[in-house]
Enzyme design. Structure first.
Site, PDB file in Angstrom:
ATOM      1  N   ASP A 272      -0.968  -7.752   8.374  1.00  0.00           N
ATOM      2  CA  ASP A 272      -0.299  -8.287   9.569  1.00  0.00           C
ATOM      3  C   ASP A 272      -1.155  -9.310  10.319  1.00  0.00           C
ATOM      4  OD1 ASP A 272       1.960  -6.922   9.043  1.00  0.00           O
ATOM      5  OD2 ASP A 272       1.839  -5.550  10.724  1.00  0.00           O
TER       6      ASP A 272
ATOM      7  N   CYS B 146       0.866  -1.179   0.000  1.00  0.00           N
ATOM      8  CA  CYS B 146       0.000   0.000   0.000  1.00  0.00           C
ATOM      9  C   CYS B 146       0.900   1.226   0.000  1.00  0.00           C
ATOM     10  CB  CYS B 146      -0.935  -0.016   1.213  1.00  0.00           C
ATOM     11  SG  CYS B 146      -2.267  -1.223   1.061  1.00  0.00           S
TER      12      CYS B 146
END
Length: 303
Positions: A173, A109
């Site tokens: 994550d 990103c």
């Protein structure tokens, strides 16, 4: 085997620090982020012509910690199964035995994590915050409605990533994620203390702990303040959370609609709505799913 020497395509090309076994992905030395277990580098997919993230774990650092190795392997296995526009995508994974590293290529990103992005853009409209919040919810709804419900267990603004040019938000994550059968509970204490639901400390919880963490994410986005920042120890956070005391940051939320929405997310487990329920909440009535601009406007203020 991956090469650790620079690999020039021609004399004008950038130099890669290493490439993957197929020669498709090249890693640069630029560090995008680092955590307790892995480092994330800028990399390039030569086949698609796009930038990607090269996640690298030095396994020798965990040779005496099989639980951590298991957790990493679980994250990779889990990422391979996830296909959703609000979840970071996994493209490739391999183990380099010579360097003793675990490597996996993920989507990148461009604007980094939501915490840093929000600090950088202090003047953000409520409409933009709602757009980001709705996308996080869509990612959670996808996770929670899998055949084996996936609980992230460490949702916070540093684990949510954003492409600021189009206002697209993605959850990443998954190192602490767990899968549980429907109507079952999980039993490990894991996560970031400021974002952990009270029942998580009791080691008997469901995917609704992610909704509590999500509420804290919305609070942080709105106030630019880490929840429970008034506490200087984990023990003090634990005491407040388990006593049902809200973080002082709640007093900074001026908009009653926003405050009520956050309170719904932080409610008792039996009263806490699911991600699907929250997506139907009137809080999002003015948000069009196809409206993807990032909403950064220097004339607008967060509530």
């Amino acid at each position: 085997m991956p090469s650790t020497n620079p690999v020039p395509v021609d004399q004008d090309s950038e130099l890669f620090v290493e490439v993957d076994p197929t020669g498709r992905y090249g890693r640069y030395s630029d560090l995008l982020g680092a955590g307790a277990m892995k480092k994330v580098y800028r990399a390039f997919d030569q086949e698609e012509g796009i930038e990607v993230a090269w996640n690298q774990v030095k396994l020798r650092n965990f040779c005496d910690d099989p639980a951590t190795i298991d957790r990493l392997n679980s994250e990779v296995r889990l990422l391979r199964t996830l296909k959703n526009k609000n979840i970071i995508a996994l493209y490739s994974v391999w183990r380099d035995k010579r360097q003793n590293t675990l490597n996996f290529i993920t989507e990148v990103c461009t604007s980094g994590n939501l915490r840093e992005y929000r600090k950088k853009h202090k003047h953000v409209s409520l409409k933009a915050l709602k757009k980001w919040s709705k996308q996080i919810l869509k990612g959670l709804d996808y996770l929670h409605t899998q055949e084996l419900s996936i609980i992230h267990r460490d949702l916070n603004c540093s684990n949510v990533f954003i492409n600021g040019n189009i206002g697209q938000v993605k959850i990443g994550d998954f190192g602490l994620a767990a899968t549980v059968a429907k109507n079952q509970s999980a039993h490990s204490i894991l996560g970031t203390p400021e974002f952990m639901a009270p029942e998580l400390y009791e080691e008997d919880y469901t995917e609704l702990i992610d909704i509590y963490s999500y509420g804290m994410c919305v609070l942080e986005m709105v106030t630019l303040e880490l929840p429970y920042s008034e506490c200087d120890t984990v023990a003090k956070i634990y005491k407040k959370v388990t006593s049902g005391l809200r973080p002082q940051a709640m007093d900074k939320v001026r908009d009653p609609e926003v405050k009520a929405f956050i309170e719904k997310c932080l409610g008792q487990p039996r009263a806490r709505p699911s991600a699907a329920d929250l997506l139907k909440d009137s809080f999002f009535d003015d948000i069009d799913d196809d409206d993807n601009d990032d909403g950064v406007n220097d004339n607008d203020q967060a509530p």
